[in-house]
Design an enzyme around this catalytic site. Structure first.
Site, PDB file in Angstrom:
ATOM      1  N   TYR A  33     -36.818  46.173  22.275  1.00 58.85           N
ATOM      2  CA  TYR A  33     -38.004  46.028  21.693  1.00 58.85           C
ATOM      3  C   TYR A  33     -38.459  46.941  20.384  1.00 58.85           C
ATOM      4  CZ  TYR A  33     -41.543  49.257  23.525  1.00 58.85           C
ATOM      5  OH  TYR A  33     -42.185  49.970  24.327  1.00 58.85           O
ATOM      6  N   ARG A  52     -33.529  50.892  13.834  1.00 63.94           N
ATOM      7  CA  ARG A  52     -33.847  52.100  15.591  1.00 63.94           C
ATOM      8  C   ARG A  52     -33.328  50.100  16.252  1.00 63.94           C
ATOM      9  NH1 ARG A  52     -39.649  54.604  17.218  1.00 63.94           N
ATOM     10  NH2 ARG A  52     -39.928  52.645  17.198  1.00 63.94           N
ATOM     11  N   ARG A 100     -28.477  34.192  36.546  1.00 61.99           N
ATOM     12  CA  ARG A 100     -28.677  35.204  36.920  1.00 61.99           C
ATOM     13  C   ARG A 100     -27.177  36.314  37.392  1.00 61.99           C
ATOM     14  NH1 ARG A 100     -29.699  39.374  40.689  1.00 61.99           N
ATOM     15  NH2 ARG A 100     -31.786  40.624  39.868  1.00 61.99           N
ATOM     16  N   HIS A 102     -25.548  40.102  37.343  1.00 60.93           N
ATOM     17  CA  HIS A 102     -25.526  41.403  36.305  1.00 60.93           C
ATOM     18  C   HIS A 102     -24.245  41.793  34.706  1.00 60.93           C
ATOM     19  CE1 HIS A 102     -28.151  42.155  39.832  1.00 60.93           C
ATOM     20  NE2 HIS A 102     -28.214  43.630  40.061  1.00 60.93           N
ATOM     21  N   LYS A 147     -34.628  52.209  22.865  1.00 61.88           N
ATOM     22  CA  LYS A 147     -36.044  51.404  23.125  1.00 61.88           C
ATOM     23  C   LYS A 147     -36.082  50.260  24.063  1.00 61.88           C
ATOM     24  CE  LYS A 147     -40.413  50.664  20.625  1.00 61.88           C
ATOM     25  NZ  LYS A 147     -41.283  50.862  21.358  1.00 61.88           N
ATOM     26  N   GLU A 180     -42.023  63.322  26.584  1.00 59.59           N
ATOM     27  CA  GLU A 180     -42.847  63.062  25.203  1.00 59.59           C
ATOM     28  C   GLU A 180     -44.287  62.040  26.679  1.00 59.59           C
ATOM     29  OE1 GLU A 180     -40.497  59.328  23.377  1.00 59.59           O
ATOM     30  OE2 GLU A 180     -39.897  59.019  25.779  1.00 59.59           O
ATOM     31  N   LEU A 205     -37.575  59.056  23.057  1.00 59.95           N
ATOM     32  CA  LEU A 205     -37.172  58.009  21.849  1.00 59.95           C
ATOM     33  C   LEU A 205     -38.598  58.896  20.073  1.00 59.95           C
ATOM     34  CD1 LEU A 205     -37.127  54.372  21.364  1.00 59.95           C
ATOM     35  CD2 LEU A 205     -39.370  54.782  21.084  1.00 59.95           C
TER      36      LEU A 205
HETATM   37  N1  PDD Z   1     -44.028  53.110  21.560  1.00 60.09           N
HETATM   38  N2  PDD Z   1     -42.462  57.229  22.712  1.00 60.09           N
HETATM   39  C1  PDD Z   1     -42.079  56.240  23.763  1.00 60.09           C
HETATM   40  C2  PDD Z   1     -41.613  56.106  24.901  1.00 60.09           C
HETATM   41  C3  PDD Z   1     -42.593  55.178  23.026  1.00 60.09           C
HETATM   42  O1  PDD Z   1     -42.720  54.075  23.687  1.00 60.09           O
HETATM   43  C4  PDD Z   1     -43.077  54.877  21.171  1.00 60.09           C
HETATM   44  C5  PDD Z   1     -43.331  53.892  20.449  1.00 60.09           C
HETATM   45  C6  PDD Z   1     -43.275  56.257  20.828  1.00 60.09           C
HETATM   46  C7  PDD Z   1     -43.796  56.698  19.937  1.00 60.09           C
HETATM   47  O2  PDD Z   1     -42.778  55.376  18.849  1.00 60.09           O
HETATM   48  P1  PDD Z   1     -43.354  55.240  17.066  1.00 60.09           P
HETATM   49  O3  PDD Z   1     -43.472  56.409  16.332  1.00 60.09           O
HETATM   50  O4  PDD Z   1     -42.077  54.424  16.550  1.00 60.09           O
HETATM   51  O5  PDD Z   1     -44.253  54.563  17.330  1.00 60.09           O
HETATM   52  C8  PDD Z   1     -42.401  57.615  21.712  1.00 60.09           C
HETATM   53  C9  PDD Z   1     -44.277  51.514  20.718  1.00 60.09           C
HETATM   54  C10 PDD Z   1     -46.035  52.281  19.608  1.00 60.09           C
HETATM   55  C11 PDD Z   1     -45.316  50.659  21.942  1.00 60.09           C
HETATM   56  O6  PDD Z   1     -44.338  50.960  23.315  1.00 60.09           O
HETATM   57  O7  PDD Z   1     -46.179  49.975  22.023  1.00 60.09           O
END
Ligand code: PDD
Length: 282
Positions: A33, A52, A100, A102, A147, A180, A205
């Site tokens: 996403y 990304r 379904r 894998h 992501k 993070e 991320l």
């Molecule tokens: N989240 N780290 C993680 C695990 C994240 O899910 C996100 C973003 C970030 C920050 O990334 P960015 O600056 O590109 O928003 C760091 C989004 C906003 C979400 O899951 O809603």
């Protein structure tokens, strides 16, 4: 509630929007996403977000559901239909619908869902006072650079933070280093004044806000280091803050029960926040 969602080729009224139960996103979290902020009707850093998305899709060998140009049109059209001026556009691509099993399906087409969400500006009190984070063990997989929609550890971490009355949870790896937040990147200004955020390895991320703020570090005149920092170093830091598409640059004034610096948002954080807000307004 937004009026419309985009689901696999159609703009449908949001209450009726649904995907098939055999969608691999639902069955296996086999999808990725992106969240693109919209400010004053403009998408912020759309190209880096789509870059990304491309990276996440490639790493998982999921095809683009449509061309990049067509996807940009869908994002614009949904934003227009929902009258979104300030908020977030959420887009999700999964490997598609298939019985379904894998293994990758032979014939499935990638599935695309796009939604929008209105968002109020971050409350002034949070910006002025700073927020608290708690530390939690990082129990995620080893490819957090993708992501992926597989967010269960992030969900559990954020819930734990909420139950502790904190804004966010900082995930800490087995060596004691902060990776993070559950949906934000982590930064500190160390006790000797260096601005530090973890290098973008597979443990985090690579936030789009993080990347923009890195480009702005030369405006604040402090030494900048991309490297892991420990929870102990963070608790002894002068300043701490987080970055994300929705929070921009948000000061952190408490980590667990440790007060950061003098307990108020610090000067480097404030300058970077102002610089970032200037960047998105430009
Ligand atoms: N989240 N780290 C993680 C695990 C994240 O899910 C996100 C973003 C970030 C920050 O990334 P960015 O600056 O590109 O928003 C760091 C989004 C906003 C979400 O899951 O809603």
């Amino acid at each position: 509630m937004p009026r419309f969602a985009y689901v696999n080729g159609r703009y449908v009224p949001h209450p009726d929007a649904a995907v098939h139960i055999e969608d691999r996103g639902y069955q296996f979290a086999d999808g990725v996403y992106e969240v693109v902020p919209v400010q004053n009707g403009r998408m912020i850093d759309e190209e880096p977000h789509l870059d990304r998305l491309d990276y996440s899709l490639r790493e998982l060998r999921i095809a683009w559901p449509m061309s990049r140009a067509a996807l940009k049109l869908v994002l614009r059209e949904l934003t227009r239909r929902n009258g979104l001026t300030n908020g977030l556009v959420y887009l999700q691509v999964t490997r598609g619908v298939a019985p379904r099993d894998h293994k990758f399906p032979k014939a499935a087409k990638p599935a695309l869902v796009v939604t929008t969400k209105r968002m109020n500006p971050t409350p002034a009190a949070l910006v002025e006072r700073g927020v608290r984070v708690i530390a939690v063990p990082d129990i995620r997989w080893k490819r957090c650079d993708i992501k992926s929609v597989s967010l269960l550890p992030n969900v559990l971490g954020k819930q734990k933070a909420a139950e502790a009355g904190a804004f966010e949870a900082w995930q800490v790896d087995a060596e004691g280093f902060v990776t993070e937040g559950t949906s934000t990147n982590a930064w500190i200004v160390t006790s000797d004044g260096a601005l530090v955020t973890r290098n973008a390895d597979a443990a985090i991320l690579n936030g789009i806000t993080r990347q923009a703020v890195i480009r702005l570090t030369n405006e604040v005149g402090v030494a900048f280091e991309e490297r892991p920092f420990s929870l102990a170093e963070a608790k002894a830091a002068r300043e701490a803050f987080l970055t994300s598409s929705s929070g921009h640059v948000l000061p952190i004034t408490r980590i667990d029960d440790a007060v950061v610096g003098d307990g108020k948002p610090g000067p480097v954080t404030k300058r970077l926040r102002a610089a970032y807000l200037g960047y998105v307004a430009a």
